[in-house]
Design an enzyme around this catalytic site. Structure first.
Site, PDB file in Angstrom:
ATOM      1  N   LYS A  13       0.830  -1.214   0.000  1.00  0.00           N
ATOM      2  CA  LYS A  13       0.000   0.000   0.000  1.00  0.00           C
ATOM      3  C   LYS A  13       0.860   1.258   0.000  1.00  0.00           C
ATOM      4  O   LYS A  13       0.591   2.206  -0.733  1.00  0.00           O
ATOM      5  CB  LYS A  13      -0.919   0.025   1.223  1.00  0.00           C
ATOM      6  N   ARG A  84      -8.879   1.560   9.704  1.00  0.00           N
ATOM      7  CA  ARG A  84      -8.529   0.175  10.046  1.00  0.00           C
ATOM      8  C   ARG A  84      -9.727  -0.589  10.613  1.00  0.00           C
ATOM      9  O   ARG A  84      -9.716  -1.813  10.634  1.00  0.00           O
ATOM     10  CB  ARG A  84      -7.397   0.147  11.076  1.00  0.00           C
ATOM     11  N   ARG A 119      11.851  -6.427   5.395  1.00  0.00           N
ATOM     12  CA  ARG A 119      11.670  -4.994   5.185  1.00  0.00           C
ATOM     13  C   ARG A 119      12.663  -4.173   6.013  1.00  0.00           C
ATOM     14  O   ARG A 119      12.973  -4.502   7.156  1.00  0.00           O
ATOM     15  CB  ARG A 119      10.237  -4.595   5.559  1.00  0.00           C
ATOM     16  N   ARG A 152      11.784  -2.155  11.809  1.00  0.00           N
ATOM     17  CA  ARG A 152      10.762  -1.731  12.753  1.00  0.00           C
ATOM     18  C   ARG A 152      10.570  -2.800  13.816  1.00  0.00           C
ATOM     19  O   ARG A 152      10.597  -3.996  13.525  1.00  0.00           O
ATOM     20  CB  ARG A 152       9.440  -1.469  12.019  1.00  0.00           C
ATOM     21  N   ARG A 163      -1.021  -8.859  14.383  1.00  0.00           N
ATOM     22  CA  ARG A 163      -1.558  -7.796  13.528  1.00  0.00           C
ATOM     23  C   ARG A 163      -2.456  -8.371  12.425  1.00  0.00           C
ATOM     24  O   ARG A 163      -3.509  -7.810  12.097  1.00  0.00           O
ATOM     25  CB  ARG A 163      -0.424  -7.000  12.902  1.00  0.00           C
TER      26      ARG A 163
END
Length: 213
Positions: A13, A84, A119, A152, A163
């Site tokens: 996204k 969300r 990532r 992160r 999540r």
């Protein structure tokens, strides 16, 4: 041109939000970037994010509403990963925040895990890299500033699974809400195959936006 990008973590996204923002010259509003900026200012938000939980609806809505009220959002905006929850979606509607397009990015769980664990982030800008799919010019360094990239704290398997579980529950409610809005001709709702190449996805999004309801 008011666009919402929905999708689980790691579905691309953020990458598409930046590209579409540049093409149409509308601001890309990332709740992730907004919240990460708050980490240094707010210990409560920092603790919530690092534990893998979602920040409360009240806090997020307050931050988003403040951002949307700025002058650069008058001609449109992109909301990356917001709303969300169904509460947030209805709160936006209650606040008369018009939405033109809702694009949902879909990707398999295995691909999401592979993307997330590899990532690397330049925290100040939100620029994202990947050790396999999108390597920086210099290993571990941001292409533009040369500053160090970071992992992160919420990019690990245990927090990711938490999540994804929360996202799956919220997705069903959001999907039903926006499909109903689509059926009422209030917006366009489209599903995007996030497994395709970046340029292919961008082209499809441009095609969706160019067509009338």
């Amino acid at each position: 041109m008011r666009i919402i990008l929905l999708g689980a973590p790691g579905t691309g996204k953020g990458t598409q939000a930046k590209l579409i923002s540049d093409i149409y010259q509308i601001p890309n509003i990332s709740t992730g970037i907004i919240l990460r900026k708050q980490i240094k200012k707010n210990k409560k938000i920092k603790k919530i994010i690092e534990s893998g939980k979602l920040v409360s609806d009240e806090i997020v809505i307050s931050l988003i509403k403040k951002r949307i009220s700025q002058i650069d959002c008058k001609t449109g905006f992109i909301l990356d990963g917001f709303p969300r929850t169904i509460f947030q979606a209805k709160a936006m509607q209650k606040e008369k925040i018009k939405v033109d397009y809702v694009l949902e990015f879909k990707l398999s769980i295995n691909q999401i895990i592979k993307r997330i664990t590899g990532r690397r982030i330049h925290l100040k800008s939100g620029r994202s890299y990947h050790i396999q799919f999108k390597k920086p010019i210099l290993e571990g360094k941001d292409d533009i500033t040369g500053e160090s990239l970071e992992i992160r704290k919420d990019d690990n398997i245990l927090i990711l699974k938490k999540r994804l579980k929360e996202y799956k529950f919220n997705r069903i409610l959001l999907m039903n809400f926006y499909i109903e809005e689509k059926n009422k001709k209030r917006l366009k709702y489209k599903v995007i195959d996030a497994n395709e190449k970046t340029e292919t996805i961008t082209s499809k999004i441009k095609d969706i936006i160019s067509k009338k309801y």
